[in-house]
Motif scaffolding. Structure first.
Motif, PDB file in Angstrom:
ATOM      1  N   GLU A 153       0.806  -1.226   0.000  1.00  0.00           N
ATOM      2  CA  GLU A 153       0.000   0.000   0.000  1.00  0.00           C
ATOM      3  C   GLU A 153       0.844   1.284   0.000  1.00  0.00           C
ATOM      4  OE1 GLU A 153      -1.996  -0.075   3.815  1.00  0.00           O
ATOM      5  OE2 GLU A 153      -0.145   0.425   4.867  1.00  0.00           O
ATOM      6  N   ASN A 169       1.759   5.824  -2.305  1.00  0.00           N
ATOM      7  CA  ASN A 169       0.454   6.433  -2.094  1.00  0.00           C
ATOM      8  C   ASN A 169       0.559   7.950  -2.173  1.00  0.00           C
ATOM      9  OD1 ASN A 169      -1.946   7.386  -0.771  1.00  0.00           O
ATOM     10  ND2 ASN A 169      -2.174   5.320   0.050  1.00  0.00           N
ATOM     11  N   GLU A 221       0.742  -1.259  -5.190  1.00  0.00           N
ATOM     12  CA  GLU A 221      -0.345  -0.317  -5.428  1.00  0.00           C
ATOM     13  C   GLU A 221       0.230   0.976  -5.967  1.00  0.00           C
ATOM     14  OE1 GLU A 221      -4.136  -0.656  -4.988  1.00  0.00           O
ATOM     15  OE2 GLU A 221      -3.900   0.673  -3.264  1.00  0.00           O
ATOM     16  N   ASN A 280      -1.301   4.307  -5.924  1.00  0.00           N
ATOM     17  CA  ASN A 280      -2.510   4.964  -5.420  1.00  0.00           C
ATOM     18  C   ASN A 280      -2.399   6.460  -5.654  1.00  0.00           C
ATOM     19  OD1 ASN A 280      -4.539   6.139  -3.938  1.00  0.00           O
ATOM     20  ND2 ASN A 280      -4.376   4.709  -2.221  1.00  0.00           N
ATOM     21  N   SER A 308      -0.972  -2.476  -9.098  1.00  0.00           N
ATOM     22  CA  SER A 308      -2.401  -2.358  -8.839  1.00  0.00           C
ATOM     23  C   SER A 308      -2.739  -0.884  -8.995  1.00  0.00           C
ATOM     24  CB  SER A 308      -2.699  -2.854  -7.417  1.00  0.00           C
ATOM     25  OG  SER A 308      -3.948  -2.380  -6.989  1.00  0.00           O
ATOM     26  N   ASP A 310      -4.710   2.164  -8.492  1.00  0.00           N
ATOM     27  CA  ASP A 310      -5.731   2.578  -7.532  1.00  0.00           C
ATOM     28  C   ASP A 310      -6.111   4.039  -7.736  1.00  0.00           C
ATOM     29  OD1 ASP A 310      -7.391   3.105  -5.452  1.00  0.00           O
ATOM     30  OD2 ASP A 310      -6.042   2.404  -3.865  1.00  0.00           O
ATOM     31  N   THR A 311      -7.277   4.227  -8.336  1.00  0.00           N
ATOM     32  CA  THR A 311      -7.836   5.574  -8.474  1.00  0.00           C
ATOM     33  C   THR A 311      -9.316   5.421  -8.809  1.00  0.00           C
ATOM     34  OG1 THR A 311      -7.813   7.630  -9.744  1.00  0.00           O
ATOM     35  CG2 THR A 311      -7.150   5.638 -10.923  1.00  0.00           C
ATOM     36  N   THR A 326      -7.044   5.057 -14.839  1.00  0.00           N
ATOM     37  CA  THR A 326      -6.854   3.601 -14.814  1.00  0.00           C
ATOM     38  C   THR A 326      -6.512   3.106 -16.217  1.00  0.00           C
ATOM     39  OG1 THR A 326      -8.528   3.490 -13.092  1.00  0.00           O
ATOM     40  CG2 THR A 326      -7.920   1.417 -14.127  1.00  0.00           C
ATOM     41  N   ASN A 379      -7.880  -1.371  -9.428  1.00  0.00           N
ATOM     42  CA  ASN A 379      -8.441  -1.095  -8.092  1.00  0.00           C
ATOM     43  C   ASN A 379      -9.123   0.258  -8.142  1.00  0.00           C
ATOM     44  OD1 ASN A 379      -9.072  -0.956  -5.448  1.00  0.00           O
ATOM     45  ND2 ASN A 379      -6.987  -0.739  -4.663  1.00  0.00           N
ATOM     46  N   SER A 380     -10.375   0.302  -8.399  1.00  0.00           N
ATOM     47  CA  SER A 380     -11.294  -0.821  -8.374  1.00  0.00           C
ATOM     48  C   SER A 380     -12.445  -0.541  -9.330  1.00  0.00           C
ATOM     49  CB  SER A 380     -11.868  -0.989  -6.953  1.00  0.00           C
ATOM     50  OG  SER A 380     -12.497   0.239  -6.578  1.00  0.00           O
ATOM     51  N   ILE A 438      -4.541  -5.549   0.773  1.00  0.00           N
ATOM     52  CA  ILE A 438      -3.678  -4.399   0.522  1.00  0.00           C
ATOM     53  C   ILE A 438      -3.077  -4.040   1.870  1.00  0.00           C
ATOM     54  CG2 ILE A 438      -3.596  -2.040  -0.355  1.00  0.00           C
ATOM     55  CD1 ILE A 438      -6.384  -2.845  -1.728  1.00  0.00           C
TER      56      ILE A 438
END
Lengths: 316, 294
Positions: B8, B11, B45, B47, B75, B77-78, B84, B98-99, B230
């Motif tokens: 995670e 970020n 991730e 993110n 992954s 992540d937004t 994405t 995600n996701s 995560i």
């Protein structure tokens, strides 16, 4: 086989705490069931009401709230005496609003003086309530605790930001600390733990989970108090087994609905009744959630709520 | 099947990495990607948060930048689906989306994207009604989601169901509901993948204490079937626990989760902390930030 009403199995009980001193000391707590569930447990001490006294002469109150105190507003000693002698108050709650640095900003000396005058004027327990400004409350409440040593006052709010100093003063000068947290069950428990770790004795603490008025967050306060009682009574959570105090007169009478004059809001009904009922509905709801001490303003509210408590706790 | 760890730590909320993302400063981002790789995560991730403005450019740059230093799958992540898609276009290894949420306004586009790029996706049980309120709503949404995925011609092997893990300081019943839901999901859709943002459970708790909640919680979720999470890539104890290298701890937490009495007299201080945490996660003891001290 006959039908049997299921009963809750309680494993904990609320601590009994004595407020004030002498013949007029008041003991609250001791419940071993949910509020008024006398068919499941005991409520040896009835919930009690404290009547407000302000340390200044309020000018923005609705007529209904002014009327009973017309002759004593601005004279805290006379106000406290009238509450006890005329309206039968069992406790006084001195609201120190004038110390607010963003308001009248009166000095610590003045706050100590007015507190002593009120404490001397009555023989019932006195709750002393600051302005929830940690810096100001620390200075004022510490001074009051010291100057009124041994009176067993009930002092607060004691919050996460000022608990060390005010908590220490309540230990040193033997008063009750009002552990105050912002409508959150986890934070309420946290502060009780912190005060316990600081050394505040178990019999010198009550809990203020913070009260919203009817229409202004009452349901949140209700849920938090309910959760506190569930943990205290059914999960043996000894960090939450304290009597609960709700400072609701102040909250209810400042609402727009309590203040609107009849002429401006004809559809909301009689202005006096309206204000009193907002106070009473809030009070009754909090009692049903688990409150042990209510701070109320209007004498008619006090009368009505006291009669409700008497009826709900009467033996069948 | 081995538990999947999605790191995670890369970020936008990070005080270092957030500004680095905005300034296109590759170094701190690549360093983090390398560290996560070294920590053995299965996915990293990326993110970037809601990224409403210029999210696509940011995601494209990030994916390219990270791929320069690691082959670990990403992954993405937004909530910005354009972002994405920008990431999907340039990703070398198949990334995870995600996701995709269940909201009417988002699900079709999200599933189309998963199909077009043949990507796995996290199926977030967030519906038009917002966050699910309890275990039953989660179950209902999971069934709906599986149906939608099947209808569009995607394999449910592609979906990782996320029940939405939430902080213990907000609502204990939601914490419990996710554990219970994982147990139900096994019956609803045997073999389906699942995941969740584990650290959410300890959101708001002092940083140094968060691990004591995260670890027992993930053990409880895995016990009921969770296949991935995560997580903090650098929590070594957590890595040990989820990869079955700390059997005694897993057994201990399982006992608490099953409501068995645990004799704490023979336990180490660390184990006692985990037991206390498991009890607050079960709702047996009311949580407070001082939960380990009482």
């Amino acid at each position: 086989m006959g039908f049997e009403i299921p009963k809750m199995n309680y494993t904990g009980s609320i601590k009994e705490i004595t407020l004030g001193k002498g013949d007029k000391a008041v003991t609250v707590g001791g419940e071993s069931s949910y509020p008024f569930y006398l068919f499941e447990g005991n409520m040896p001490r009835k919930p009690r009401i404290a009547m407000e006294v302000y340390d200044y002469e309020p000018t923005d109150w609705p007529e209904a709230a002014v009327e009973p105190f017309k002759d004593v507003l601005g004279n805290p000693a006379a106000w406290a005496k009238k509450n006890v002698e005329v309206y039968g108050a069992e406790m006084i709650a001195l609201q120190l609003r004038s110390i607010d640095p963003n308001g009248m900003n009166r000095s610590t000396e003045e706050a100590v003086k007015v507190t002593k005058i009120v404490v001397d004027a009555v023989d019932v327990p006195v709750i002393v309530w600051g302005v929830a400004n940690p810096e100001r409350d620390t200075e004022v409440l510490k001074a009051i605790a010291e100057q009124c040593a041994g009176e067993n006052l009930i002092i607060g709010p004691v919050e996460e930001k000022d608990y060390k100093q005010i908590g220490a003063a309540t230990i040193a000068y033997k008063h009750i600390a009002i552990a105050s947290s912002p409508i959150d069950v986890n934070l309420a428990k946290q502060l009780n733990i912190l005060l316990g770790n600081l050394g505040v004795p178990e019999n010198q603490m009550i809990v203020n989970p913070t009260t919203g008025a009817l229409g202004y967050g009452l349901e949140y306060s209700y849920s938090v108090i309910e959760r506190i009682r569930m943990a205290a009574l059914t999960q043996e959570d000894d960090k939450l087994q304290y009597p609960i105090i709700c400072n609701l007169g102040f909250e209810t009478w400042k609402t727009k609905e309590a203040k609107l004059p009849q002429a401006d809001a004809p559809t909301l009904g009689d202005a006096k009744k309206r204000g009193i009922l907002i106070e009473c509905v809030t009070a009754m709801s909090l009692l049903l959630a688990g409150a042990d001490i209510l701070i109320l303003r209007h004498p008619d509210s006090v009368k009505l709520i006291n009669s409700m408590i008497a009826k709900m706790t009467a033996a069948e | 099947m081995a538990f999947i760890r999605i790191g995670e730590n890369l970020n936008v909320m990070s005080k270092v990495l957030g500004p680095a993302m905005k300034e296109r400063n590759a170094k701190p981002i690549q360093e983090m990607a390398v560290r996560e790789t070294e920590a053995g995560v299965d996915y990293i991730e990326v993110n970037i948060g809601p990224a409403k403005k210029a999210g696509a450019e940011m995601m494209e740059w990030l994916v390219k930048t990270i791929q320069e230093v690691t082959d670990t799958p990403l992954s993405l992540d937004t909530t910005n689906m354009e972002a994405t898609e920008a990431g999907l276009k340039v990703a070398k290894n198949p990334p995870l989306i995600n996701s995709v949420s269940l909201q009417t306004s988002r699900i079709d586009k999200g599933l189309q994207m998963a199909k077009q790029y043949d990507a796995d996706f996290i199926a977030l049980l967030w519906s038009d009604g917002g966050m699910p309120r309890d275990v039953n709503e989660r179950a209902m949404h999971a069934v709906d989601f599986i149906q939608k995925v099947t209808d569009i011609g995607l394999s449910t092997d592609k979906m990782w169901i996320d029940p939405i893990l939430s902080p213990i300081s907000v609502e204990i019943n939601q914490v419990k509901a996710c554990v219970e839901f994982m147990g139900m999901l096994k019956d609803i859709a045997p073999g389906i993948k699942s995941t969740g943002g584990l650290s959410n459970v300890s959101n708001g708790v002092p940083d140094e204490l968060r691990t004591y909640l995260n670890i027992p919680y993930v053990i409880m979720l895995i016990k009921n079937g969770l296949t991935s999470a995560i997580v903090d890539a650098f929590d070594k104890n957590l890595t040990e626990a989820v990869h079955g290298r700390n059997d005694s701890l897993v057994r201990l937490i399982s006992k608490v989760a099953d409501g068995e009495k645990v004799d704490t007299s023979s336990l180490s201080d660390l184990e006692i902390k985990y037991v206390k945490s498991a009890k607050v996660l079960m709702g047996e003891i009311l949580f407070s930030n001082a939960w380990l001290e009482v």
